[in-house]
Design an enzyme around this catalytic site. Structure first.
Site, PDB file in Angstrom:
ATOM      1  N   ALA A  17      25.129  -5.435 -22.098  1.00  0.00           N
ATOM      2  CA  ALA A  17      23.968  -6.162 -22.623  1.00  0.00           C
ATOM      3  C   ALA A  17      24.174  -7.653 -22.420  1.00  0.00           C
ATOM      4  O   ALA A  17      25.316  -8.123 -22.301  1.00  0.00           O
ATOM      5  CB  ALA A  17      23.765  -5.869 -24.109  1.00  0.00           C
ATOM      6  N   TYR A  29      17.640 -12.121 -29.078  1.00  0.00           N
ATOM      7  CA  TYR A  29      18.539 -11.028 -28.715  1.00  0.00           C
ATOM      8  C   TYR A  29      18.175  -9.742 -29.445  1.00  0.00           C
ATOM      9  O   TYR A  29      18.044  -8.671 -28.831  1.00  0.00           O
ATOM     10  CB  TYR A  29      19.986 -11.413 -29.033  1.00  0.00           C
ATOM     11  CG  TYR A  29      20.954 -10.258 -28.958  1.00  0.00           C
ATOM     12  CD1 TYR A  29      21.303  -9.690 -27.747  1.00  0.00           C
ATOM     13  CD2 TYR A  29      21.504  -9.708 -30.117  1.00  0.00           C
ATOM     14  CE1 TYR A  29      22.182  -8.619 -27.670  1.00  0.00           C
ATOM     15  CE2 TYR A  29      22.392  -8.653 -30.066  1.00  0.00           C
ATOM     16  CZ  TYR A  29      22.720  -8.108 -28.838  1.00  0.00           C
ATOM     17  OH  TYR A  29      23.581  -7.031 -28.778  1.00  0.00           O
TER      18      TYR A  29
END
Length: 322
Positions: free
Chosen positions: A74, A144
Site C-alpha cells: 500500500a 490514506y
C-alpha cells in the site's frame, strides 16, 4: 498445500509474514518492486518483480498457481509539503491497484484475498473510552484511510461478481522488531536520556504487535469461517502513551525522564513544528473492540505487549550495536 502470495513482501509486515509462513510449512511467493530486486538474490523465497502498483499492473506471473493473496502492499505516506494531489495518488495505488489485483486474481481462480486495511476507516481517535467496533459508522478523515476504505469496497464489488473470497483486516499501529515512526522515536529519546514531556497523558490506545498480526493473518488464511468477514485486530491490551514509555524503558533497562506539560502547549508545539499529526497520536485515544474477531475465529492474541516490546527493544539494541 495452499500457495500464498504476499504483496509488499519487502515491507515491515510482509517480510515478517513470509518468514512465519515458511516456518509453518506453507509454500510462499513474495511480490516486490524491481527496485528491491537485490532482496531476491539473498533469499530462498520465490520472489516475483512487479512494476508500479496501479490500474495497469500485470499480476499474472505473480498469481500463477496461487490460492490465497495477503495484500500488504500500500501507499501509506506522502509528503503533503511537496505533493498537493495526494488523494489521487493514494487512490491510484490503494484503490485502482487493489481492484486490478483482485480482478486478475478472480480470472486465475485465486480462492481468497486478505486485505490489510486500517482501523482509521472509523476515524482518527475515540472518545470517552468508547472503542471502535464492527457496528460503528465509517468516517475516515485522512486521505490514506479514505483510500483504504475505498479499497475494501472495490474488493467487495469484485467478490460479488466472482468466486473470489474477501477478508478485511482493520489494524491499528503495528510495532515490533524493525519498527519505525513514533515507537522508534520513543526508543531514541529513552536511550538518549532526553526529557520527555508526556508524563500526564491519560489516553488509551490499541496497538498490534507484529507477531500477533502475523499470527492472525495466517489464521485468516486457514479458517473457512473468515471468508466475507471484516475483522478489527489489536493486542487487546490498551495503554496510555505514558505507560508505553515506561514499558519500553523497562525493556531497555533505563528510567525515562518524564515531565508534565499541558496538552494545549503540546498541541501548539506540534502546530509550530508541523508535527500536529504525530502529537495527536501521542495524546489522543484510539481503542478497538476485538470481540467480534475473537468470537468468529476463536482467536486470542498469543503474545503480550511485554513480549512484543521485548523483541522490539532487543532488535533496536542489536542494530545500535552494529
Amino acid at each position: 498445500m495452499k500457495k500464498i502470495l504476499i504483496t509488499g513482501a519487502s515491507g515491515f509486515v510482509g517480510s515478517a509474514l513470509i518468514k512465519e509462513l515458511q516456518k509453518c510449512g506453507h509454500v510462499v511467493r513474495g511480490a516486490i518492486r524491481k527496485k528491491n530486486a537485490s532482496l531476491a538474490y539473498k533469499s530462498k523465497v520465490d520472489y516475483v518483480f512487479i512494476d508500479d502498483i496501479n490500474a495497469f499492473t500485470e499480476w499474472s506471473n505473480a498469481l500463477s498457481g496461487i490460492d490465497t493473496i495477503i495484500h500488504c502492499a500500500a501507499l501509506s505516506n506522502i509528503d503533503k509539503q511537496t505533493d498537493r494531489d495526494t488523494l489521487s495518488k493514494y487512490r491510484e495505488v490503494n484503490v485502482s491497484g487493489t481492484k486490478r489485483l483482485a480482478e486478475q486474481a478472480a480470472k486465475l481462480n485465486v480462492r481468497r484475498i486478505i486485505l490489510l486495511s486500517t482501523v482509521k476507516v472509523y476515524g482518527e481517535f475515540t472518545v470517552e473510552s468508547k472503542k471502535f467496533s464492527n457496528d460503528d459508522q465509517i468516517a475516515p478523515k485522512s486521505e490514506y484511510s479514505i483510500s483504504k476504505y475505498e479499497a475494501e469496497e472495490v474488493l467487495k464489488q469484485v467478490s460479488a461478481k466472482t468466486d473470489l473470497e474477501v477478508v478485511i483486516v482493520r489494524s491499528p499501529i503495528v510495532y515490533g522488531a524493525g519498527t519505525t515512526g513514533n515507537f522508534l522515536r520513543l526508543m531514541n529519546l529513552i536511550k538518549s536520556r532526553v526529557p520527555i514531556p508526556l508524563n500526564s497523558i491519560q489516553n488509551k490506545r490499541s496497538f498490534i504487535g507484529i507477531d500477533n498480526l502475523v499470527d492472525f493473518l495466517i489464521v485468516c488464511n486457514n479458517e473457512t469461517s473468515a471468508a466475507g468477514q471484516t475483522f478489527l485486530i489489536s493486542d487487546n491490551q490498551d495503554l496510555s502513551t505514558t505507560e508505553v514509555i515506561h514499558k519500553i524503558a523497562i525493556q531497555m533497562g533505563k528510567k525515562p525522564l518524564l515531565f508534565s506539560v499541558p496538552i494545549f502547549i503540546l498541541k501548539a508545539i506540534g502546530y509550530i513544528l508541523r508535527k500536529s499529526t504525530d502529537i495527536d497520536r501521542l495524546i489522543s485515544s484510539l481503542q478497538i473492540d476485538i470481540n467480534h474477531t475473537c468470537k468468529i475465529l476463536k482467536w486470542t492474541p498469543p503474545f503480550s505487549v511485554e513480549d512484543g516490546f521485548k523483541k522490539m527493544v532487543d532488535s533496536y539494541i542489536e542494530k545500535q550495536g552494529k
